[in-house]
Design a protein around this motif. Structure first.
Motif, PDB file in Angstrom:
ATOM      1  N   LEU A 186      15.980  12.465  27.676  1.00 16.16           N
ATOM      2  CA  LEU A 186      16.878  12.631  26.535  1.00 16.16           C
ATOM      3  C   LEU A 186      16.137  13.534  25.565  1.00 16.16           C
ATOM      4  O   LEU A 186      14.902  13.470  25.475  1.00 16.16           O
ATOM      5  CB  LEU A 186      17.164  11.282  25.875  1.00 16.16           C
ATOM      6  CG  LEU A 186      18.051  10.289  26.652  1.00 16.16           C
ATOM      7  CD1 LEU A 186      18.178   8.974  25.898  1.00 16.16           C
ATOM      8  CD2 LEU A 186      19.434  10.869  26.910  1.00 16.16           C
ATOM      9  N   ASP A 187      16.881  14.346  24.813  1.00 14.88           N
ATOM     10  CA  ASP A 187      16.242  15.235  23.844  1.00 14.88           C
ATOM     11  C   ASP A 187      15.512  14.419  22.765  1.00 14.88           C
ATOM     12  O   ASP A 187      15.827  13.250  22.535  1.00 14.88           O
ATOM     13  CB  ASP A 187      17.293  16.127  23.159  1.00 14.88           C
ATOM     14  CG  ASP A 187      17.942  17.080  24.141  1.00 14.88           C
ATOM     15  OD1 ASP A 187      17.323  17.389  25.174  1.00 14.88           O
ATOM     16  OD2 ASP A 187      19.083  17.506  23.860  1.00 14.88           O
ATOM     17  N   THR A 189      17.894  12.785  20.474  1.00 16.61           N
ATOM     18  CA  THR A 189      18.935  11.944  21.081  1.00 16.61           C
ATOM     19  C   THR A 189      18.404  10.524  21.213  1.00 16.61           C
ATOM     20  O   THR A 189      17.238  10.320  21.544  1.00 16.61           O
ATOM     21  CB  THR A 189      19.304  12.472  22.492  1.00 16.61           C
ATOM     22  OG1 THR A 189      19.778  13.802  22.384  1.00 16.61           O
ATOM     23  CG2 THR A 189      20.381  11.618  23.149  1.00 16.61           C
ATOM     24  N   TYR A 247      28.038   9.103  26.585  1.00 16.42           N
ATOM     25  CA  TYR A 247      27.404   9.466  25.312  1.00 16.42           C
ATOM     26  C   TYR A 247      28.387   9.282  24.167  1.00 16.42           C
ATOM     27  O   TYR A 247      29.582   9.584  24.321  1.00 16.42           O
ATOM     28  CB  TYR A 247      26.978  10.939  25.325  1.00 16.42           C
ATOM     29  CG  TYR A 247      25.832  11.211  26.264  1.00 16.42           C
ATOM     30  CD1 TYR A 247      24.519  11.179  25.808  1.00 16.42           C
ATOM     31  CD2 TYR A 247      26.062  11.481  27.604  1.00 16.42           C
ATOM     32  CE1 TYR A 247      23.467  11.418  26.683  1.00 16.42           C
ATOM     33  CE2 TYR A 247      25.010  11.719  28.479  1.00 16.42           C
ATOM     34  CZ  TYR A 247      23.712  11.688  28.004  1.00 16.42           C
ATOM     35  OH  TYR A 247      22.670  11.921  28.867  1.00 16.42           O
ATOM     36  N   HIS A 296      20.052  19.463  28.243  1.00 14.49           N
ATOM     37  CA  HIS A 296      20.907  19.693  27.063  1.00 14.49           C
ATOM     38  C   HIS A 296      22.385  19.782  27.453  1.00 14.49           C
ATOM     39  O   HIS A 296      23.142  20.552  26.864  1.00 14.49           O
ATOM     40  CB  HIS A 296      20.492  20.982  26.336  1.00 14.49           C
ATOM     41  CG  HIS A 296      19.022  21.094  26.092  1.00 14.49           C
ATOM     42  ND1 HIS A 296      18.323  20.142  25.386  1.00 14.49           N
ATOM     43  CD2 HIS A 296      18.118  22.029  26.483  1.00 14.49           C
ATOM     44  CE1 HIS A 296      17.041  20.498  25.343  1.00 14.49           C
ATOM     45  NE2 HIS A 296      16.892  21.625  26.008  1.00 14.49           N
ATOM     46  N   GLN A 297      22.768  19.003  28.439  1.00 11.93           N
ATOM     47  CA  GLN A 297      24.114  19.166  28.996  1.00 11.93           C
ATOM     48  C   GLN A 297      25.232  19.003  27.952  1.00 11.93           C
ATOM     49  O   GLN A 297      26.122  19.847  27.859  1.00 11.93           O
ATOM     50  CB  GLN A 297      24.332  18.171  30.144  1.00 11.93           C
ATOM     51  CG  GLN A 297      25.743  18.237  30.702  1.00 11.93           C
ATOM     52  CD  GLN A 297      25.835  17.854  32.148  1.00 11.93           C
ATOM     53  OE1 GLN A 297      24.817  17.635  32.803  1.00 11.93           O
ATOM     54  NE2 GLN A 297      27.031  17.777  32.669  1.00 11.93           N
ATOM     55  N   VAL A 298      25.172  17.916  27.196  1.00 11.54           N
ATOM     56  CA  VAL A 298      26.277  17.650  26.253  1.00 11.54           C
ATOM     57  C   VAL A 298      26.288  18.728  25.164  1.00 11.54           C
ATOM     58  O   VAL A 298      27.346  19.290  24.837  1.00 11.54           O
ATOM     59  CB  VAL A 298      26.141  16.236  25.654  1.00 11.54           C
ATOM     60  CG1 VAL A 298      27.208  15.997  24.592  1.00 11.54           C
ATOM     61  CG2 VAL A 298      26.225  15.176  26.755  1.00 11.54           C
ATOM     62  N   LYS A 299      25.118  19.030  24.643  1.00 11.06           N
ATOM     63  CA  LYS A 299      25.052  20.041  23.570  1.00 11.06           C
ATOM     64  C   LYS A 299      25.564  21.386  24.075  1.00 11.06           C
ATOM     65  O   LYS A 299      26.289  22.095  23.362  1.00 11.06           O
ATOM     66  CB  LYS A 299      23.622  20.177  23.042  1.00 11.06           C
ATOM     67  CG  LYS A 299      23.169  18.952  22.256  1.00 11.06           C
ATOM     68  CD  LYS A 299      21.716  19.074  21.847  1.00 11.06           C
ATOM     69  CE  LYS A 299      21.219  17.785  21.221  1.00 11.06           C
ATOM     70  NZ  LYS A 299      19.766  17.713  21.143  1.00 11.06           N
ATOM     71  N   LEU A 325      23.693  12.523  18.774  1.00 10.26           N
ATOM     72  CA  LEU A 325      23.977  12.179  20.171  1.00 10.26           C
ATOM     73  C   LEU A 325      23.267  10.876  20.531  1.00 10.26           C
ATOM     74  O   LEU A 325      22.059  10.723  20.295  1.00 10.26           O
ATOM     75  CB  LEU A 325      23.479  13.315  21.073  1.00 10.26           C
ATOM     76  CG  LEU A 325      23.957  13.326  22.520  1.00 10.26           C
ATOM     77  CD1 LEU A 325      25.484  13.334  22.612  1.00 10.26           C
ATOM     78  CD2 LEU A 325      23.403  14.565  23.239  1.00 10.26           C
TER      79      LEU A 325
HETATM   80  N1  URA Z   1      22.820  16.102  26.703  1.00 15.68           N
HETATM   81  C1  URA Z   1      22.137  16.709  25.723  1.00 15.68           C
HETATM   82  O1  URA Z   1      22.503  17.775  25.271  1.00 15.68           O
HETATM   83  N2  URA Z   1      21.017  16.103  25.260  1.00 15.68           N
HETATM   84  C2  URA Z   1      20.573  14.907  25.711  1.00 15.68           C
HETATM   85  O2  URA Z   1      19.557  14.410  25.242  1.00 15.68           O
HETATM   86  C3  URA Z   1      21.297  14.296  26.737  1.00 15.68           C
HETATM   87  C4  URA Z   1      22.426  14.916  27.223  1.00 15.68           C
END
Ligand code: URA
Length: 242
Positions: free
Chosen positions: A100-101, A104, A131, A187-190, A203
């Protein structure tokens, strides 16, 4: 406690069958004594030698940590920042299951079981991760459709994601929702939100497979129950078939 030959095989010395041969040949010692009897049980406290070499044997440990912000998921950091595993009191050489970042928070599994870790993070296993996303801007119906179809951002393809429980603050031009993804790219979600033109404000991972941290404070952790580990492995195998 488990059978001696299984322990030797799990430590990566040789196959279980070969371990049985070595035991029968008197080449295995437990706590300094040669053992030729098949099927004796040993634990992490027993000292095992094969052909005079000490077997490094670690009991497998599985934890879930409610990761706070401001800690990192690698075990060494040049900048001296806190590592997430420092929250967990154990002598085992544990590491985080994926990352996790730094900023996050939320569900972070930690273990000393490399095979388990690979199973959890390998892209072909598709374990769901949920998330809570706080976004600057307001997600539209069109954005939700795009997320469902999958998104490409800077040549990286992010597959199918699901949006749930969207709440909107028109005054501050913000929204909050739960996003389920089935991969675990950097950084998938971002990046998915960037692709739609938004910035993630906050997040938090609510769920990884079947594991949640609902009532746990940031920095708090617990051992996973054997049935939870089993269920995670089952979910990973199930996802593989999809
Ligand atoms: N996606 C993100 O961008 N950051 C995370 O830490 C986990 C998933």
């Amino acid at each position: 406690m488990e059978r001696l030959q299984k322990t030797i095989a799990k430590a990566g010395i040789c196959s279980r069958r070969k371990a049985e041969e070595l035991i029968a040949q008197g080449k295995v010692k437990v706590n300094g004594e040669i053992v030729t009897e098949m099927g004796i049980k040993v634990s992490g406290n027993d000292v095992i030698e094969v052909n005079g070499n000490l077997v490094e044997f670690q009991e497998k440990e599985y934890y879930v940590l409610n990761k706070p912000k401001s800690c990192i998921c690698s075990n060494n950091d040049e900048k001296g920042r806190t590592a997430a595993i420092q929250y967990i009191d154990t002598k085992a050489r544990i590491f985080t299951v994926g990352r996790l970042d730094y900023d996050t928070s939320g569900v972070l599994l930690c273990t000393n079981d490399g095979a388990f870790c690979n199973e959890m993070i390998h892209p072909k296993y598709h374990l769901p991760k949920i998330y809570k996303v706080n976004l600057q801007g307001i997600l539209t119906e069109d954005d939700i459709k795009k997320l469902k179809k999958g998104i490409i951002f800077e040549k990286e393809k992010y597959s199918y994601a699901k949006v749930k429980n969207l709440t909107v603050d028109f005054v501050r031009n913000r929204c909050q929702f739960e996003l389920t993804i089935y991969e675990g790219k950097n950084h998938q979600v971002k990046n998915m939100m960037k692709a739609l033109g938004y910035e993630v404000r906050r997040l938090h991972r609510i769920q990884f497979g079947n594991i949640r941290v609902d009532d746990m404070a940031f920095g708090q952790y617990r051992r996973l129950k054997p049935y939870e580990v089993k269920e995670l492995k089952r979910m990973a195998q199930e996802g593989r078939k999809q």
